[in-house]
Design a protein around this motif. Structure first.
Motif, PDB file in Angstrom:
ATOM      1  N   PRO A  20       0.832  -1.209   0.000  1.00 10.25           N
ATOM      2  CA  PRO A  20       0.000   0.000   0.000  1.00 10.25           C
ATOM      3  C   PRO A  20       0.868   1.263   0.000  1.00 10.25           C
ATOM      4  CG  PRO A  20      -0.054  -1.035   2.158  1.00 10.25           C
ATOM      5  CD  PRO A  20       0.732  -1.950   1.255  1.00 10.25           C
ATOM      6  N   ASP A  21       0.456   2.201  -0.822  1.00 11.81           N
ATOM      7  CA  ASP A  21       1.151   3.485  -0.898  1.00 11.81           C
ATOM      8  C   ASP A  21       0.635   4.366   0.238  1.00 11.81           C
ATOM      9  OD1 ASP A  21       2.596   5.661  -1.724  1.00 11.81           O
ATOM     10  OD2 ASP A  21       1.184   6.226  -3.317  1.00 11.81           O
ATOM     11  N   PRO A  22       1.524   4.865   1.120  1.00 15.02           N
ATOM     12  CA  PRO A  22       1.050   5.646   2.271  1.00 15.02           C
ATOM     13  C   PRO A  22       0.347   6.944   1.852  1.00 15.02           C
ATOM     14  CG  PRO A  22       3.430   5.237   2.427  1.00 15.02           C
ATOM     15  CD  PRO A  22       2.961   4.652   1.152  1.00 15.02           C
ATOM     16  N   ALA A  23       0.807   7.564   0.780  1.00 16.27           N
ATOM     17  CA  ALA A  23       0.177   8.809   0.343  1.00 16.27           C
ATOM     18  C   ALA A  23      -1.240   8.548  -0.162  1.00 16.27           C
ATOM     19  CB  ALA A  23       1.011   9.473  -0.746  1.00 16.27           C
ATOM     20  N   GLU A  24      -1.402   7.474  -0.896  1.00 18.74           N
ATOM     21  CA  GLU A  24      -2.731   7.113  -1.423  1.00 18.74           C
ATOM     22  C   GLU A  24      -3.669   6.742  -0.277  1.00 18.74           C
ATOM     23  OE1 GLU A  24      -5.457   6.996  -4.298  1.00 18.74           O
ATOM     24  OE2 GLU A  24      -3.352   7.492  -4.635  1.00 18.74           O
TER      25      GLU A  24
END
Length: 161
Positions: A20-24
Motif C-alpha cells: 500500500p502506498d502511504p500517500a494514497e
C-alpha cells in the motif's frame, strides 16, 4: 503443481499482495473523513436554499404624483412626493458619482493618452453634472421638493422670456 504449470504456460506473473502506498492511503482516509461529510452538508444546504430561493433586488417604489399634482391640504401626498423627490435626488447623485468614477478609471487606465481617449467620458460627466446642477443646485442642504419645484418654475419662466 498443475497450477504452477498453467502459470508458466500463459506467462502470468505470480500473485503478490500489493504494497500500500502511504500517500494514497492518507488521501483516501482524508476523503472519507473530511471531504465526504463537508460535501454532504454543503449539498444539503444548497438544496434547502434552492427550495426557499429569494431574489434580492433593489427595492422598487411605486411612482407617486409629483408635488404639483397634489391637492391642497393633502398632507399624505405632500409627504409621499417629498420622499419620492429625496429618492430621485439620491439616485441622481449616485449617477454623477458613477460617471465620475468611470472618468477616473479611464484616466488611470489611459495614462498620458487620457485627453484623447477619455473625451467621451469627460463629455458625459459635463452633461450629467450640468443636469444635476440645473435641477438641484442652489437648494442647499435643506432643499426639498417644494423649493426644487419653485426653482424649476422660475427657470421655465426665464426660458420663455
Amino acid at each position: 503443481m498443475p497450477e504452477d504449470s498453467n502459470r508458466d504456460a500463459y506467462n502470468i506473473p505470480p500473485t503478490r499482495t500489493p504494497v500500500p502506498d502511504p500517500a494514497e492511503f492518507f488521501k483516501t482516509v482524508c476523503s472519507y473523513i473530511i471531504d465526504a461529510p463537508v460535501t454532504f452538508v454543503r449539498e444539503w444546504i444548497e438544496r434547502q436554499q434552492a427550495k426557499n430561493k429569494h431574489y434580492y433586488y433593489h427595492q422598487k417604489f411605486r411612482r407617486v404624483p409629483d408635488l404639483s399634482e397634489c391637492l391642497e391640504g393633502d398632507y399624505l401626498c405632500y409627504y409621499e412626493a417629498e420622499a419620492q423627490w429625496r429618492r430621485d435626488r439620491m439616485v441622481d447623485k449616485e449617477i454623477v458619482e458613477i460617471v465620475r468614477e468611470r472618468l477616473g478609471a479611464c484616466k488611470q487606465r489611459e495614462g498620458p493618452n487620457q485627453f484623447q481617449n477619455c473625451a467621451k467620458e469627460a463629455e458625459l460627466l459635463v452633461q450629467v453634472t450640468k443636469a444635476y446642477q440645473d435641477r438641484y443646485g442652489d437648494l442647499g442642504v435643506h432643499g426639498n421638493s417644494r423649493t426644487c419645484l419653485m426653482k424649476q418654475k422660475h427657470r421655465m419662466m426665464e426660458e420663455r422670456k
